[in-house]
Design an enzyme around this catalytic site. Structure first.
Site, PDB file in Angstrom:
ATOM      1  N   THR A 194       0.817  -1.224   0.000  1.00  0.00           N
ATOM      2  CA  THR A 194       0.000   0.000   0.000  1.00  0.00           C
ATOM      3  C   THR A 194       0.842   1.260   0.000  1.00  0.00           C
ATOM      4  OG1 THR A 194      -0.228   0.027   2.424  1.00  0.00           O
ATOM      5  CG2 THR A 194      -1.855  -1.229   1.176  1.00  0.00           C
ATOM      6  N   LEU A 240      -2.598   4.861   0.055  1.00  0.00           N
ATOM      7  CA  LEU A 240      -4.006   4.482   0.009  1.00  0.00           C
ATOM      8  C   LEU A 240      -4.093   2.981   0.282  1.00  0.00           C
ATOM      9  CD1 LEU A 240      -6.755   5.793  -0.521  1.00  0.00           C
ATOM     10  CD2 LEU A 240      -6.526   5.146  -2.910  1.00  0.00           C
ATOM     11  N   HIS A 241      -4.453   2.632   1.515  1.00  0.00           N
ATOM     12  CA  HIS A 241      -4.338   1.245   1.963  1.00  0.00           C
ATOM     13  C   HIS A 241      -5.514   0.366   1.510  1.00  0.00           C
ATOM     14  CE1 HIS A 241      -1.032   2.625   4.464  1.00  0.00           C
ATOM     15  NE2 HIS A 241      -1.832   3.517   5.026  1.00  0.00           N
ATOM     16  N   ASP A 242      -6.687   0.586   2.093  1.00  0.00           N
ATOM     17  CA  ASP A 242      -7.798  -0.358   1.958  1.00  0.00           C
ATOM     18  C   ASP A 242      -8.309  -0.556   0.530  1.00  0.00           C
ATOM     19  OD1 ASP A 242      -7.665  -0.822   4.659  1.00  0.00           O
ATOM     20  OD2 ASP A 242      -9.220   0.634   5.161  1.00  0.00           O
ATOM     21  N   CYS A 244      -6.729  -1.069  -1.967  1.00  0.00           N
ATOM     22  CA  CYS A 244      -5.908  -2.081  -2.633  1.00  0.00           C
ATOM     23  C   CYS A 244      -6.534  -3.465  -2.519  1.00  0.00           C
ATOM     24  CB  CYS A 244      -4.501  -2.088  -2.043  1.00  0.00           C
ATOM     25  SG  CYS A 244      -3.510  -0.642  -2.483  1.00  0.00           S
TER      26      CYS A 244
END
Length: 311
Positions: A194, A240-242, A244
């Protein structure tokens, strides 16, 4: 192929909100059965309200939201208002949800859905794993109804809440251990991936240029979100984590990874919540997860912008 049955377990949170929007915008690929919420980025009352706000924004009030666990299994709750703002959705002024909240608890919903489904269901977990862990403890048979779990959490390298641990697994490492040790088909989308997917000025501008309520809300949230991470982790822009997780389910070719043996530290203090992934599994510690290592950021943001433009 028919849409993939999907349940999203989340703690919105800005990046959870963007992930939800991406899932809402992909009805041909996902049969989004429900959303379960957990305390994490902000307390449970806010994560639940925020999930419902995003559903209203996307005009997808057909997808029910179930409130789940208000705290981790063992530890007290750690939250992240410094990253997401006091409400969890800093930068977007969204109205209060109007539809009644279902009375059923998220854990009860997971157990009921996963034990009665005829088609195995994919779980996208975007927050602490408390809800899924409690469901597995109460009813191990739910594993038979799970196609796979794709988890945003963990890291091969350093953490983002402590030097050792990623936030989601640090908040409830004991729940993470229950899930990781359950023998489920598991894919880990960690910080190593991420942190490759960052919201540059050009990518933010592309969302703004959608000139829709969804585009404006997404851009407003991302304009605020993650600024602290730039300095903490020496990044060129906020990660931008989630989203992904949802992007991986939509286009796995945008990522690469390999089977590893995955474990999480629950006993220590300095390294509590750290994931330890062995890329050379052994007979004593066989591979139990696919751990993603690379992401094609340009393709992910193109996918995100194209899909959000449909809402």
């Amino acid at each position: 192929m028919p849409p993939r049955p999907l349940i999203i377990d989340c703690d919105p949170g800005v990046d959870d909100a963007i992930a939800l929007l991406l899932a809402f915008a992909s009805p041909d690929e996902f049969d989004l059965l429900g959303i379960t919420t957990v305390a994490g980025n902000v307390p449970l009352a806010l994560t639940t309200a925020n999930a419902r706000r995003i559903g209203h924004l996307a005009q997808r009030t057909d997808v029910p939201v179930y409130a789940g666990c208000p705290r981790p299994l063992v530890r007290s709750l750690t939250t992240a208002e410094d990253i997401h703002g006091a409400t969890g959705l800093q930068g977007a002024d969204l109205p209060e949800p109007t539809l009644p909240l279902p009375a059923q608890h998220a854990v009860a919903y997971l157990i009921e859905r996963l034990t009665t489904t005829k088609t195995p269901i994919t779980l996208a977990t975007l927050g602490p794993l408390t809800n899924l862990a409690v469901a597995l403890i109460q009813c191990p048979d739910i594993a038979q109804g799970i196609d796979e779990v794709v988890m945003m959490g963990g890291a091969l390298g350093g953490g983002n809440i402590t030097p050792a641990a990623e936030f989601n697994l640090y908040v409830d490492p004991h729940a993470a251990k229950v899930v990781i040790d359950a023998g489920l088909p598991l894919t880990m989308v960690g910080l190593d991936v991420t942190h490759q997917v960052v919201t540059t000025a050009d990518r933010l501008a592309a969302l703004e240029q959608l000139r829709t309520p969804v585009g404006q809300a997404a851009a407003g949230m991302l304009r605020y979100y993650g600024q602290i991470d730039i300095e903490r982790h020496n990044l060129v822009a906020p990660p931008l984590h989630d989203p992904c997780v949802i992007a991986y389910l939509l286009c796995p070719e945008l990522f690469s990874g390999r089977p590893m043996h995955l474990a999480v530290e629950t006993e220590g203090t300095l390294c509590l919540g750290r994931t330890v992934a062995n890329p050379c599994p052994t007979a004593a510690a066989p591979a139990n997860a696919i751990v993603l290592e690379t992401a094609h950021a340009v393709g992910i943001y193109s996918l995100l912008t194209e899909r959000l433009g449909k809402l």
